[in-house]
Design an enzyme around this catalytic site. Structure first.
Site, mmCIF file in Angstrom:
data_model
loop_
_atom_site.group_PDB
_atom_site.id
_atom_site.type_symbol
_atom_site.label_atom_id
_atom_site.label_comp_id
_atom_site.label_asym_id
_atom_site.label_seq_id
_atom_site.Cartn_x
_atom_site.Cartn_y
_atom_site.Cartn_z
ATOM 1 N N HIS A 76 0.777 -1.327 0.173
ATOM 2 C CA HIS A 76 -0.001 -0.112 -0.131
ATOM 3 C C HIS A 76 0.908 1.209 -0.135
ATOM 4 C CE1 HIS A 76 -3.533 2.291 0.919
ATOM 5 N NE2 HIS A 76 -2.953 3.093 1.592
ATOM 6 N N SER A 77 0.349 2.179 -1.043
ATOM 7 C CA SER A 77 1.078 3.456 -1.065
ATOM 8 C C SER A 77 2.789 3.360 -1.141
ATOM 9 C CB SER A 77 0.854 4.152 0.258
ATOM 10 O OG SER A 77 1.110 5.565 -0.118
#
Length: 137
Positions: free
Chosen positions: A93-94
């Site tokens: 994520h990210s």
């Protein structure tokens, strides 16, 4: 039995007795291994989940944070090579997506078969965000 002690870089959740695949989770910049604990509990018994723990986060608060994606990817890569050779999916994520992408490129040809890279909250590396600071009001 496939128990594996936690390392400073990789933490295993819900240790499985006979896993058939690994899932490696890479948290966002301010995230930590606990980000993926609930997800791990919901997965099938055949999937062993590991999460990458960056220096300066949770149980590694006393360590200095690394200052580059390459340094994070290099360190995670070295630890991942110690995992059992099972089909492996990376979930990220990210900022974790950027680190995982770099790790996957380092794992090309390694004994760990990568079968997927699941990315959230991040554009493809080839996509460049348009700059907005030159736009009028």
């Amino acid at each position: 039995m496939s128990r594996r002690a936690a390392t400073s870089w990789l933490r295993g959740f819900d240790v499985r007795t006979n896993p058939q695949a690994n899932m490696l989770c890479f948290p966002y910049a301010a995230g930590a291994v606990s980000t993926f604990r609930r997800l791990s509990a919901m997965l099938a018994e055949e999937i062993q989940t590991f999460s990458v723990q960056h220096p300066g986060r949770q149980g590694r608060l006393g360590e200095s944070a690394l200052d580059s994606i390459d340094a994070l990817a290099d360190a995670a890569y070295r630890e991942i090579l110690t995992l059992p050779s099972r089909p492996t999916v990376l979930l990220d994520h990210s900022m974790g997506a950027t680190v995982a992408f770099e790790v996957v490129s380092r794992l090309a040809g390694a004994a760990i078969p990568i079968v997927g890279l699941v990315v959230s909250a991040r554009s493809a590396p080839s996509y460049r965000e348009p700059t907005c600071h030159h736009l009028d009001d």
